[in-house]
Write a protein that holds these residues in place. Structure first.
Motif, short mmCIF file in Angstrom:
data_model
loop_
_atom_site.label_atom_id
_atom_site.label_comp_id
_atom_site.label_asym_id
_atom_site.label_seq_id
_atom_site.Cartn_x
_atom_site.Cartn_y
_atom_site.Cartn_z
N ARG A 32 -15.01 -58.40 23.81
CA ARG A 32 -14.19 -57.77 24.85
C ARG A 32 -13.15 -56.89 24.17
O ARG A 32 -12.91 -56.99 22.97
N SER A 33 -12.50 -56.02 24.93
CA SER A 33 -11.58 -55.05 24.34
C SER A 33 -10.11 -55.39 24.58
O SER A 33 -9.76 -56.13 25.50
N LYS A 34 -9.30 -54.77 23.75
CA LYS A 34 -7.84 -54.89 23.90
C LYS A 34 -7.42 -54.30 25.25
O LYS A 34 -6.51 -54.80 25.89
N GLU A 35 -8.11 -53.25 25.68
CA GLU A 35 -7.80 -52.62 26.96
C GLU A 35 -8.06 -53.59 28.12
O GLU A 35 -7.29 -53.64 29.08
N GLU A 36 -9.15 -54.35 28.01
CA GLU A 36 -9.44 -55.35 29.04
C GLU A 36 -8.37 -56.44 29.04
O GLU A 36 -7.94 -56.90 30.09
N LEU A 37 -7.94 -56.83 27.85
CA LEU A 37 -6.85 -57.82 27.74
C LEU A 37 -5.61 -57.30 28.43
O LEU A 37 -4.97 -58.02 29.21
N HIS A 38 -5.26 -56.04 28.17
CA HIS A 38 -4.08 -55.45 28.80
C HIS A 38 -4.23 -55.39 30.32
O HIS A 38 -3.25 -55.59 31.05
N GLN A 39 -5.43 -55.13 30.78
CA GLN A 39 -5.68 -55.10 32.23
C GLN A 39 -5.40 -56.47 32.85
O GLN A 39 -4.78 -56.57 33.91
N VAL A 40 -5.84 -57.51 32.17
CA VAL A 40 -5.63 -58.88 32.65
C VAL A 40 -4.14 -59.22 32.64
O VAL A 40 -3.61 -59.78 33.60
N ILE A 41 -3.45 -58.86 31.56
CA ILE A 41 -2.02 -59.14 31.45
C ILE A 41 -1.25 -58.37 32.52
O ILE A 41 -0.34 -58.92 33.15
N GLU A 42 -1.63 -57.12 32.73
CA GLU A 42 -0.94 -56.33 33.76
C GLU A 42 -1.18 -56.90 35.15
O GLU A 42 -0.28 -56.94 35.98
N TRP A 43 -2.39 -57.36 35.42
CA TRP A 43 -2.67 -57.98 36.73
C TRP A 43 -1.75 -59.17 36.96
O TRP A 43 -1.19 -59.33 38.03
N LEU A 44 -1.57 -60.00 35.93
CA LEU A 44 -0.76 -61.21 36.08
C LEU A 44 0.73 -60.90 36.13
O LEU A 44 1.45 -61.45 36.96
N THR A 45 1.21 -60.00 35.26
CA THR A 45 2.66 -59.82 35.08
C THR A 45 3.23 -58.54 35.66
O THR A 45 4.45 -58.44 35.85
N PHE A 47 3.17 -55.80 33.93
CA PHE A 47 3.58 -55.01 32.77
C PHE A 47 2.50 -54.00 32.37
O PHE A 47 1.38 -54.40 32.06
N ASP A 48 2.87 -52.71 32.35
CA ASP A 48 1.93 -51.71 31.84
C ASP A 48 1.97 -51.73 30.31
O ASP A 48 2.71 -52.51 29.71
N ASP A 49 1.19 -50.86 29.67
CA ASP A 49 1.09 -50.87 28.21
C ASP A 49 2.45 -50.66 27.54
O ASP A 49 2.76 -51.31 26.54
N ASP A 50 3.26 -49.73 28.08
CA ASP A 50 4.57 -49.46 27.47
C ASP A 50 5.49 -50.67 27.56
O ASP A 50 6.16 -51.03 26.59
N LYS A 51 5.54 -51.29 28.72
CA LYS A 51 6.40 -52.46 28.91
C LYS A 51 5.91 -53.63 28.05
O LYS A 51 6.72 -54.36 27.47
N LEU A 52 4.62 -53.77 27.94
CA LEU A 52 4.04 -54.83 27.12
C LEU A 52 4.43 -54.62 25.65
O LEU A 52 4.85 -55.57 24.98
N GLN A 53 4.34 -53.38 25.18
CA GLN A 53 4.72 -53.08 23.80
C GLN A 53 6.21 -53.35 23.58
O GLN A 53 6.61 -53.85 22.53
N GLU A 54 7.01 -53.03 24.58
CA GLU A 54 8.45 -53.30 24.51
C GLU A 54 8.71 -54.80 24.34
O GLU A 54 9.54 -55.22 23.52
N MET A 55 7.99 -55.62 25.09
CA MET A 55 8.13 -57.08 25.00
C MET A 55 7.73 -57.58 23.60
O MET A 55 8.36 -58.48 23.06
N PHE A 62 8.69 -66.52 25.78
CA PHE A 62 7.96 -66.57 27.04
C PHE A 62 8.92 -66.71 28.23
O PHE A 62 8.64 -66.19 29.31
N GLU A 63 10.03 -67.40 28.04
CA GLU A 63 10.99 -67.56 29.13
C GLU A 63 11.47 -66.20 29.63
O GLU A 63 11.53 -65.95 30.84
N THR A 64 11.78 -65.28 28.71
CA THR A 64 12.21 -63.93 29.08
C THR A 64 11.03 -63.11 29.58
O THR A 64 11.15 -62.37 30.57
N PHE A 65 9.89 -63.24 28.91
CA PHE A 65 8.68 -62.51 29.28
C PHE A 65 8.34 -62.74 30.75
O PHE A 65 8.19 -61.80 31.53
#
Length: 121
Positions: A32-45, A47-55, A62-65
């Protein structure tokens, strides 16, 4: 299986940046791809790619995340066992949210179809 206060504290203090490379490795190892992982994380949280990179760059625990996340209203549909815990039986909200993420990453790595991972009511 109940989580302990010590377990919940350890989860809260763990940084997303420390776990993220393991998520990437797990899904890529299974084709599977990193892009798919980001899609899953964005669905849950939310967070787009920029916000995810900021985190990641800020090494937030995780408490702040999850404190900054806009959790998907369908996250409650994530059920099952992950890391020895039945998600629907976890009392601590933050620990449950982290296990939601773990479960989604696990499903992605196991080849589950994206439309099944990104649950809808």
């Amino acid at each position: 299986m109940k989580t302990t206060p010590e377990h919940n504290k350890r989860i809260a203090e763990m940084t997303f940046a420390a776990v993220y490379p393991h998520y990437v490795a797990k899904v890529e190892k299974k084709g599977r791809s990193k892009e798919e992982l980001h899609q899953v994380i964005e669905w849950l949280t939310g967070f787009d790619d920029d916000k995810l990179q900021e985190m990641i760059d800020e090494k937030v625990p995780f408490e702040t995340f999850f404190g900054k996340a806009k959790l998907n209203p369908n996250a409650e549909l994530i059920k099952g066992v992950i890391c020895g815990y039945r998600i629907e039986e976890i009392d601590n909200v933050l620990t449950k949210q982290v296990r939601y993420l773990d479960k989604l990453v696990d499903e992605l790595a196991k080849g589950k179809k994206m439309e099944k991972i990104l649950r809808k009511k």
